[in-house]
Motif scaffolding. Sequence first.
Motif, mmCIF file in Angstrom:
data_model
loop_
_atom_site.group_PDB
_atom_site.id
_atom_site.type_symbol
_atom_site.label_atom_id
_atom_site.label_comp_id
_atom_site.label_asym_id
_atom_site.label_seq_id
_atom_site.Cartn_x
_atom_site.Cartn_y
_atom_site.Cartn_z
ATOM 1 N N ASP A 1 -2.829 -4.018 8.590
ATOM 2 C CA ASP A 1 -4.549 -4.363 7.247
ATOM 3 C C ASP A 1 -3.260 -4.895 7.160
ATOM 4 O O ASP A 1 -4.558 -6.058 5.974
ATOM 5 C CB ASP A 1 -3.352 -2.871 6.515
ATOM 6 C CG ASP A 1 -4.524 -0.837 7.000
ATOM 7 O OD1 ASP A 1 -5.106 -1.764 7.719
ATOM 8 O OD2 ASP A 1 -3.188 -0.908 6.410
ATOM 9 N N ILE B 1 -0.307 0.345 12.157
ATOM 10 C CA ILE B 1 -0.976 0.340 11.206
ATOM 11 C C ILE B 1 -0.559 -0.734 9.720
ATOM 12 O O ILE B 1 -2.049 -1.125 9.430
ATOM 13 C CB ILE B 1 -1.210 1.824 10.466
ATOM 14 C CG1 ILE B 1 -1.304 2.115 11.667
ATOM 15 C CG2 ILE B 1 -2.570 1.898 9.633
ATOM 16 C CD1 ILE B 1 -1.515 4.403 11.507
ATOM 17 N N THR B 2 -0.094 -0.707 9.094
ATOM 18 C CA THR B 2 0.079 -1.153 7.954
ATOM 19 C C THR B 2 0.234 -2.690 8.435
ATOM 20 O O THR B 2 -0.506 -3.526 7.420
ATOM 21 C CB THR B 2 1.678 -1.102 7.333
ATOM 22 O OG1 THR B 2 2.622 -1.796 7.649
ATOM 23 C CG2 THR B 2 1.063 0.214 6.533
ATOM 24 N N SER C 1 0.659 -1.149 -0.452
ATOM 25 C CA SER C 1 0.374 -0.496 -0.275
ATOM 26 C C SER C 1 1.306 1.578 -0.032
ATOM 27 O O SER C 1 1.959 1.133 0.246
ATOM 28 C CB SER C 1 -0.677 -0.378 1.270
ATOM 29 O OG SER C 1 0.082 0.701 2.993
ATOM 30 N N LYS C 2 -0.041 2.359 -0.478
ATOM 31 C CA LYS C 2 0.970 3.895 -0.755
ATOM 32 C C LYS C 2 1.525 4.464 1.192
ATOM 33 O O LYS C 2 2.359 4.492 1.421
ATOM 34 C CB LYS C 2 -0.317 4.466 -0.603
ATOM 35 C CG LYS C 2 0.336 4.644 -2.461
ATOM 36 C CD LYS C 2 -1.540 5.730 -2.418
ATOM 37 C CE LYS C 2 -1.338 6.050 -4.057
ATOM 38 N NZ LYS C 2 -1.873 6.829 -4.341
ATOM 39 N N LEU C 3 0.513 3.543 2.160
ATOM 40 C CA LEU C 3 1.430 3.532 3.379
ATOM 41 C C LEU C 3 2.683 2.875 3.737
ATOM 42 O O LEU C 3 3.215 3.679 4.610
ATOM 43 C CB LEU C 3 -0.418 3.161 4.181
ATOM 44 C CG LEU C 3 -0.475 4.268 5.924
ATOM 45 C CD1 LEU C 3 0.427 5.204 6.252
ATOM 46 C CD2 LEU C 3 -1.429 3.515 6.938
ATOM 47 N N ALA C 4 2.355 1.377 3.678
ATOM 48 C CA ALA C 4 3.602 1.634 3.426
ATOM 49 C C ALA C 4 4.658 1.061 2.773
ATOM 50 O O ALA C 4 5.993 1.148 3.580
ATOM 51 C CB ALA C 4 3.314 -0.734 3.212
ATOM 52 N N LYS C 5 4.846 2.228 1.765
ATOM 53 C CA LYS C 5 5.833 3.257 1.047
ATOM 54 C C LYS C 5 6.519 4.395 2.184
ATOM 55 O O LYS C 5 7.422 4.259 1.989
ATOM 56 C CB LYS C 5 4.943 3.112 -0.149
ATOM 57 C CG LYS C 5 5.244 2.278 -1.074
ATOM 58 C CD LYS C 5 4.567 2.952 -2.473
ATOM 59 C CE LYS C 5 4.629 1.747 -4.136
ATOM 60 N NZ LYS C 5 4.179 1.478 -4.930
ATOM 61 N N TRP C 6 5.501 4.898 2.387
ATOM 62 C CA TRP C 6 5.502 5.704 3.518
ATOM 63 C C TRP C 6 6.207 5.201 4.935
ATOM 64 O O TRP C 6 7.063 5.759 5.140
ATOM 65 C CB TRP C 6 4.025 6.416 4.159
ATOM 66 C CG TRP C 6 3.947 7.559 2.408
ATOM 67 C CD1 TRP C 6 2.531 8.099 2.713
ATOM 68 C CD2 TRP C 6 5.318 9.159 2.334
ATOM 69 N NE1 TRP C 6 3.137 9.002 1.529
ATOM 70 C CE2 TRP C 6 4.443 9.701 1.678
ATOM 71 C CE3 TRP C 6 6.365 9.382 3.692
ATOM 72 C CZ2 TRP C 6 4.479 10.723 1.509
ATOM 73 C CZ3 TRP C 6 6.381 10.807 3.262
ATOM 74 C CH2 TRP C 6 5.923 11.257 2.229
ATOM 75 N N LYS C 7 6.036 4.236 4.929
ATOM 76 C CA LYS C 7 6.877 2.909 6.323
ATOM 77 C C LYS C 7 7.796 2.896 5.935
ATOM 78 O O LYS C 7 8.954 3.478 6.858
ATOM 79 C CB LYS C 7 5.869 1.585 6.737
ATOM 80 C CG LYS C 7 6.566 1.415 7.650
ATOM 81 C CD LYS C 7 7.542 0.528 7.564
ATOM 82 C CE LYS C 7 6.723 -0.485 6.914
ATOM 83 N NZ LYS C 7 8.026 -1.476 6.701
ATOM 84 N N LEU D 1 3.325 3.583 11.558
ATOM 85 C CA LEU D 1 2.543 2.962 10.407
ATOM 86 C C LEU D 1 3.182 1.735 10.197
ATOM 87 O O LEU D 1 2.351 1.143 9.158
ATOM 88 C CB LEU D 1 3.780 4.046 9.099
ATOM 89 C CG LEU D 1 4.207 5.844 9.334
ATOM 90 C CD1 LEU D 1 4.972 5.794 8.282
ATOM 91 C CD2 LEU D 1 2.279 5.827 8.510
#
Length: 202
Positions: free
Chosen positions: A192, A188-189, A128-134, A185
């Motif tokens: 998910d 959270i990820t 996910s995009k959030l995982a990329k931010w992580k 993060l």
Amino acid sequence: MLTLPNILTLSRILAVPLLAFFLWWPDWRLGYAIGFVLYSLIGITDYLDGYLARAQGTVSKLGQFLDPIADKIMVASVILVLTAQGFLRGPYVGDLHVIAGLIILIREIAVSGLREFLGPLKVSVPVSKLAKWKTTFQLLSLGALILGGAVHGVPCHSVAADCGTLADQWIHLVGLASLWGAAVLTVITGWDYLRVGLKHMD
């Protein structure tokens, strides 16, 4: 199949012991400076191997297998060495910063196990995009902690007068703050991904 992207991925794995060597002595600022350069090169090859594989149409099963392993080996090794050498300590809370590193390691192991479980079921777990931010926070934090060792030396673990001000070790503090951002993060990820896996568990 030893394509250029796969060779770059293998070079990342082989560079990890060398990186750990340069980070082994916390008082060796030159070692940490060299380690930061090497860490940055590993990060660049991480981008290049994927880019070249897609651009050249040479995405292989070997590359898909090695790429996440190379990332996890590097992250786990750096976190463990920095913890052992006292770089995951800071003012006010001391060793509690180790918890952020532990959260990241637990998540990496759990997600790897989840992917292994879902693989035979032909269920993919897309990033996910959030995982990329992580990942971005994670790489930034470890890079800052290494650079802090080169610029500031061994981090001061208290706010005593002989430690100077917090501004005197700002790079180290940026690294610790980013590490906690990555840890949040990560939780959270990780949840998910776990929710996807639970749907396929009896």
